[in-house]
Design a protein around this motif. Structure first.
Motif, PDB file in Angstrom:
ATOM      1  N   ALA A 209       2.068   0.368   2.349  1.00 48.10           N
ATOM      2  CA  ALA A 209       0.795  -0.247   1.953  1.00 48.10           C
ATOM      3  C   ALA A 209       0.690  -0.295   0.434  1.00 48.10           C
ATOM      4  CB  ALA A 209      -0.384   0.542   2.534  1.00 48.10           C
ATOM      5  N   ARG A 210      -0.137  -1.229  -0.034  1.00 46.57           N
ATOM      6  CA  ARG A 210      -0.426  -1.322  -1.463  1.00 46.57           C
ATOM      7  C   ARG A 210      -1.683  -0.519  -1.757  1.00 46.57           C
ATOM      8  NH1 ARG A 210      -3.570  -4.387  -4.865  1.00 46.57           N
ATOM      9  NH2 ARG A 210      -4.491  -5.492  -3.083  1.00 46.57           N
ATOM     10  N   VAL A 211      -1.671   0.228  -2.855  1.00 38.42           N
ATOM     11  CA  VAL A 211      -2.849   0.988  -3.254  1.00 38.42           C
ATOM     12  C   VAL A 211      -3.845   0.029  -3.894  1.00 38.42           C
ATOM     13  CG1 VAL A 211      -3.739   2.870  -4.661  1.00 38.42           C
ATOM     14  CG2 VAL A 211      -1.479   3.075  -3.596  1.00 38.42           C
ATOM     15  N   ALA A 212      -4.934  -0.235  -3.174  1.00 38.70           N
ATOM     16  CA  ALA A 212      -5.949  -1.153  -3.691  1.00 38.70           C
ATOM     17  C   ALA A 212      -6.862  -0.466  -4.694  1.00 38.70           C
ATOM     18  CB  ALA A 212      -6.781  -1.722  -2.538  1.00 38.70           C
ATOM     19  N   ALA A 213      -7.066   0.847  -4.487  1.00 39.78           N
ATOM     20  CA  ALA A 213      -7.940   1.606  -5.384  1.00 39.78           C
ATOM     21  C   ALA A 213      -7.677   3.094  -5.188  1.00 39.78           C
ATOM     22  CB  ALA A 213      -9.414   1.277  -5.108  1.00 39.78           C
ATOM     23  N   ILE A 214      -8.162   3.875  -6.146  1.00 41.98           N
ATOM     24  CA  ILE A 214      -8.075   5.329  -6.069  1.00 41.98           C
ATOM     25  C   ILE A 214      -9.500   5.876  -6.097  1.00 41.98           C
ATOM     26  CG2 ILE A 214      -7.295   7.412  -7.254  1.00 41.98           C
ATOM     27  CD1 ILE A 214      -4.960   5.688  -8.341  1.00 41.98           C
TER      28      ILE A 214
ATOM     29  N   VAL B 241      -6.466   8.897   3.050  1.00 42.14           N
ATOM     30  CA  VAL B 241      -6.164   7.461   3.033  1.00 42.14           C
ATOM     31  C   VAL B 241      -7.210   6.731   3.863  1.00 42.14           C
ATOM     32  CG1 VAL B 241      -4.526   5.730   3.845  1.00 42.14           C
ATOM     33  CG2 VAL B 241      -3.673   7.804   2.758  1.00 42.14           C
ATOM     34  N   ARG B 242      -7.679   5.615   3.359  1.00 43.17           N
ATOM     35  CA  ARG B 242      -8.526   4.744   4.178  1.00 43.17           C
ATOM     36  C   ARG B 242      -8.223   3.298   3.831  1.00 43.17           C
ATOM     37  NH1 ARG B 242     -12.945   2.920   1.140  1.00 43.17           N
ATOM     38  NH2 ARG B 242     -13.320   4.112  -0.780  1.00 43.17           N
ATOM     39  N   GLY B 243      -8.378   2.437   4.806  1.00 42.97           N
ATOM     40  CA  GLY B 243      -8.091   1.024   4.604  1.00 42.97           C
ATOM     41  C   GLY B 243      -7.286   0.471   5.752  1.00 42.97           C
ATOM     42  N   ALA B 244      -6.954  -0.806   5.638  1.00 36.32           N
ATOM     43  CA  ALA B 244      -6.201  -1.487   6.688  1.00 36.32           C
ATOM     44  C   ALA B 244      -5.542  -2.723   6.103  1.00 36.32           C
ATOM     45  CB  ALA B 244      -7.129  -1.863   7.851  1.00 36.32           C
ATOM     46  N   ASP B 245      -4.765  -3.402   6.954  1.00 37.75           N
ATOM     47  CA  ASP B 245      -4.129  -4.663   6.568  1.00 37.75           C
ATOM     48  C   ASP B 245      -3.266  -4.526   5.321  1.00 37.75           C
ATOM     49  OD1 ASP B 245      -5.413  -5.966   8.710  1.00 37.75           O
ATOM     50  OD2 ASP B 245      -7.197  -6.304   7.482  1.00 37.75           O
ATOM     51  N   GLY B 246      -2.569  -3.371   5.240  1.00 32.81           N
ATOM     52  CA  GLY B 246      -1.616  -3.212   4.153  1.00 32.81           C
ATOM     53  C   GLY B 246      -2.209  -2.851   2.813  1.00 32.81           C
ATOM     54  N   GLU B 247      -3.520  -2.570   2.754  1.00 34.07           N
ATOM     55  CA  GLU B 247      -4.155  -2.138   1.507  1.00 34.07           C
ATOM     56  C   GLU B 247      -4.975  -0.884   1.785  1.00 34.07           C
ATOM     57  OE1 GLU B 247      -6.412  -5.132  -0.456  1.00 34.07           O
ATOM     58  OE2 GLU B 247      -4.620  -6.197  -1.147  1.00 34.07           O
ATOM     59  N   ILE B 248      -4.792   0.131   0.946  1.00 38.05           N
ATOM     60  CA  ILE B 248      -5.457   1.405   1.186  1.00 38.05           C
ATOM     61  C   ILE B 248      -6.058   1.960  -0.098  1.00 38.05           C
ATOM     62  CG2 ILE B 248      -4.000   2.033   3.148  1.00 38.05           C
ATOM     63  CD1 ILE B 248      -2.399   3.836   1.255  1.00 38.05           C
ATOM     64  N   VAL B 249      -6.954   2.917   0.091  1.00 35.34           N
ATOM     65  CA  VAL B 249      -7.512   3.712  -1.000  1.00 35.34           C
ATOM     66  C   VAL B 249      -6.998   5.131  -0.807  1.00 35.34           C
ATOM     67  CG1 VAL B 249      -9.622   4.599  -2.076  1.00 35.34           C
ATOM     68  CG2 VAL B 249      -9.572   2.270  -1.131  1.00 35.34           C
TER      69      VAL B 249
ATOM     70  N   ALA C 129       1.348   7.590  -8.370  1.00 35.37           N
ATOM     71  CA  ALA C 129       0.943   6.254  -7.935  1.00 35.37           C
ATOM     72  C   ALA C 129      -0.334   5.828  -8.637  1.00 35.37           C
ATOM     73  CB  ALA C 129       0.726   6.234  -6.418  1.00 35.37           C
ATOM     74  N   ASP C 130      -0.495   4.538  -8.842  1.00 32.97           N
ATOM     75  CA  ASP C 130      -1.734   3.992  -9.379  1.00 32.97           C
ATOM     76  C   ASP C 130      -2.095   2.746  -8.596  1.00 32.97           C
ATOM     77  OD1 ASP C 130       0.053   2.068 -10.303  1.00 32.97           O
ATOM     78  OD2 ASP C 130       0.097   2.868 -12.345  1.00 32.97           O
ATOM     79  N   ALA C 131      -3.189   2.101  -8.983  1.00 33.75           N
ATOM     80  CA  ALA C 131      -3.602   0.872  -8.309  1.00 33.75           C
ATOM     81  C   ALA C 131      -2.474  -0.152  -8.407  1.00 33.75           C
ATOM     82  CB  ALA C 131      -4.880   0.334  -8.925  1.00 33.75           C
ATOM     83  N   GLN C 132      -2.196  -0.783  -7.299  1.00 32.10           N
ATOM     84  CA  GLN C 132      -1.131  -1.773  -7.133  1.00 32.10           C
ATOM     85  C   GLN C 132       0.220  -1.156  -6.774  1.00 32.10           C
ATOM     86  OE1 GLN C 132      -2.270  -4.900  -6.996  1.00 32.10           O
ATOM     87  NE2 GLN C 132      -4.245  -3.967  -7.586  1.00 32.10           N
ATOM     88  N   SER C 133       0.344   0.175  -6.794  1.00 33.79           N
ATOM     89  CA  SER C 133       1.588   0.815  -6.344  1.00 33.79           C
ATOM     90  C   SER C 133       1.773   0.608  -4.843  1.00 33.79           C
ATOM     91  CB  SER C 133       1.567   2.322  -6.626  1.00 33.79           C
ATOM     92  OG  SER C 133       1.653   2.587  -8.000  1.00 33.79           O
ATOM     93  N   THR C 134       3.020   0.589  -4.414  1.00 35.74           N
ATOM     94  CA  THR C 134       3.324   0.531  -2.990  1.00 35.74           C
ATOM     95  C   THR C 134       3.719   1.936  -2.529  1.00 35.74           C
ATOM     96  OG1 THR C 134       4.064  -1.766  -3.130  1.00 35.74           O
ATOM     97  CG2 THR C 134       4.810  -0.477  -1.238  1.00 35.74           C
ATOM     98  N   VAL C 135       3.097   2.392  -1.448  1.00 36.44           N
ATOM     99  CA  VAL C 135       3.340   3.746  -0.944  1.00 36.44           C
ATOM    100  C   VAL C 135       3.656   3.694   0.542  1.00 36.44           C
ATOM    101  CG1 VAL C 135       1.813   4.781  -2.679  1.00 36.44           C
ATOM    102  CG2 VAL C 135       0.903   4.176  -0.402  1.00 36.44           C
ATOM    103  N   LEU C 136       4.214   4.790   1.037  1.00 39.09           N
ATOM    104  CA  LEU C 136       4.360   5.029   2.473  1.00 39.09           C
ATOM    105  C   LEU C 136       3.352   6.063   2.895  1.00 39.09           C
ATOM    106  CD1 LEU C 136       8.238   5.251   3.027  1.00 39.09           C
ATOM    107  CD2 LEU C 136       6.718   3.533   4.025  1.00 39.09           C
ATOM    108  N   HIS C 137       2.728   5.896   4.042  1.00 33.50           N
ATOM    109  CA  HIS C 137       1.803   6.923   4.509  1.00 33.50           C
ATOM    110  C   HIS C 137       1.905   7.070   6.020  1.00 33.50           C
ATOM    111  CE1 HIS C 137      -1.334   4.118   6.177  1.00 33.50           C
ATOM    112  NE2 HIS C 137      -0.790   3.288   5.312  1.00 33.50           N
ATOM    113  N   VAL C 138       1.652   8.297   6.481  1.00 29.51           N
ATOM    114  CA  VAL C 138       1.656   8.595   7.907  1.00 29.51           C
ATOM    115  C   VAL C 138       0.594   9.666   8.143  1.00 29.51           C
ATOM    116  CG1 VAL C 138       3.444  10.400   7.768  1.00 29.51           C
ATOM    117  CG2 VAL C 138       3.120   9.116   9.897  1.00 29.51           C
ATOM    118  N   ALA C 139      -0.093   9.582   9.269  1.00 29.76           N
ATOM    119  CA  ALA C 139      -1.171  10.520   9.575  1.00 29.76           C
ATOM    120  C   ALA C 139      -0.653  11.946   9.598  1.00 29.76           C
ATOM    121  CB  ALA C 139      -1.812  10.175  10.916  1.00 29.76           C
ATOM    122  N   ARG C 140      -1.456  12.885   9.111  1.00 32.36           N
ATOM    123  CA  ARG C 140      -1.046  14.289   9.052  1.00 32.36           C
ATOM    124  C   ARG C 140      -0.983  14.926  10.421  1.00 32.36           C
ATOM    125  NH1 ARG C 140      -3.482  18.937   4.945  1.00 32.36           N
ATOM    126  NH2 ARG C 140      -2.609  20.745   6.027  1.00 32.36           N
ATOM    127  N   VAL C 141      -1.774  14.486  11.355  1.00 33.01           N
ATOM    128  CA  VAL C 141      -1.818  15.111  12.684  1.00 33.01           C
ATOM    129  C   VAL C 141      -0.528  14.847  13.450  1.00 33.01           C
ATOM    130  CG1 VAL C 141      -4.311  15.036  12.874  1.00 33.01           C
ATOM    131  CG2 VAL C 141      -2.971  13.084  13.642  1.00 33.01           C
TER     132      VAL C 141
END
Length: 338
Positions: free
Chosen positions: A277-282, A307-315, A326-338
């Motif tokens: 996902a792309r980091v839309a905001a922090i 993390v919150r968001g959808a459609d490939g953009e998260i905060v 990471a900063d705004a516009q960075s691309t990251v990988l994320h997976v739920a902690r549970v």
């Protein structure tokens, strides 16, 4: 307090050595030997520096760091392809069934057969968390960060992955499996063999062990009882592996009889479920707890965050963003902690 998983550096050698001395023996991938650890770091540096894609015989050493204090509190390793320098031997537990018509009885004999079935697999191993940090899910962060690293560098890994768990070691520091099997052929106690194995690997066992199947009925009761059992300290690690989709498929370590867990890489839960996902905001607004990773090769970082968001953009939250660079516009990988 934020912890981050990052690539190991030369200055981490002293910390790795101090942690290695706390393992209690039988921990092949983290030997309490400075020269062996330095060689691991050099091999890891070469792996991180290699820009070409494709599967090679690489080792990546990762470090868990407290970002507030700079202290190193854990480590883990990833091997891209085992069995390239030396054959990768395991024992495979099998069963031979025979029937006697005259006695009208069926006999089933359990056997250990030397095999290289797992050669070419990737491997996750060398996970050690400092005893003072065994709370707050940091073992989970270390373990699962490896899968996000694999996801970020998928072309460098094959189709199958394994994890060897340390076997049973008694209160005196001996191995019932070693004493009942390998020790009879080598004239070495487990402690001496363990020290040699940590520096030189267990190829010497494979070279000298008999190549024909071993009938487990001929082993001592304590040796038989240890086959396929993890060290008590490894039970939580075994559960984490099972939660990721690893299974015990009757392969055990030829050194201490510990279980080898295997899985298909793309079926590992953290690899399968990780999203790019792309980091839309922090921001600090509430979100889902997750593992978040950013960067490639030596710039790879992984930490807990929200993390919150959808459609490939998260905060993502600012502490996590700072930890992984990471900063705004960075691309990251994320997976739920549970």
């Amino acid at each position: 307090m934020t912890f981050v998983v990052r690539a190991a550096r030369d200055e981490d050698l002293a910390h790795l050595y101090e942690m290695a001395k706390l393992t209690g023996g039988g921990f092949t991938n983290l030997p309490p030997d400075r020269s062996a650890l330095r060689a691991k770091l050099e091999r890891s540096h070469a792996a991180f520096a290699r820009e070409e894609e494709g599967v090679e015989d690489d080792l990546f050493v990762l470090i868990l760091e407290n970002t507030a204090t700079g202290e190193v509190r854990g480590t883990c390793q990833i091997f891209t392809q085992v069995g390239q320098r030396h054959p990768f031997y395991s024992y495979r537990i099998s069963m031979l069934t025979q029937h006697s018509r005259e006695l009208d009885r069926t006999f089933r004999a359990e056997m250990l057969s030397l095999t290289t079935d797992l050669e070419g697999s990737s491997e996750v191993g060398g996970l050690f968390l400092h005893p003072g940090e065994r709370a707050g899910g940091l073992g989970l962060l270390l373990a699962r960060s490896r899968y996000l690293f694999i996801k970020a560098h998928r072309q460098r890994f094959g189709d199958r992955i394994l994890a060897e768990l340390r076997g049973v070691i008694d209160e005196a520091g001996g191995s019932p499996f070693w004493d009942g099997l390998a020790g009879r052929f080598f004239g070495m106690n487990f402690q001496d063999a363990d020290a040699f194995n940590a520096i030189h690997g267990h190829q010497f066992i494979a070279d000298l062990m008999p190549k024909h199947p071993i009938y487990t009925a001929m082993l001592s009761e304590t040796a038989r009882a240890a086959i396929g059992l993890p060290h008590p300290s490894g039970r939580a690690a075994m559960r984490m592996l099972e939660n990721e989709g690893f299974a015990f498929e009757k392969y055990v370590d030829i050194f201490d009889g510990g279980p080898t867990m295997t899985a298909r890489i793309d079926a590992v839960r953290s690899i399968r479920d990780a999203q790019e996902a792309r980091v839309a905001a922090i921001g600090r607004d509430a979100g889902t707890e997750a593992l978040v990773a950013h960067g490639r090769l030596s710039d790879f970082r992984c930490a807990f965050g929200t993390v919150r968001g959808a459609d490939g953009e998260i905060v993502i939250d600012p502490d996590c963003a700072a930890a992984i660079g990471a900063d705004a516009q960075s691309t990251v990988l994320h997976v739920a902690r549970v």
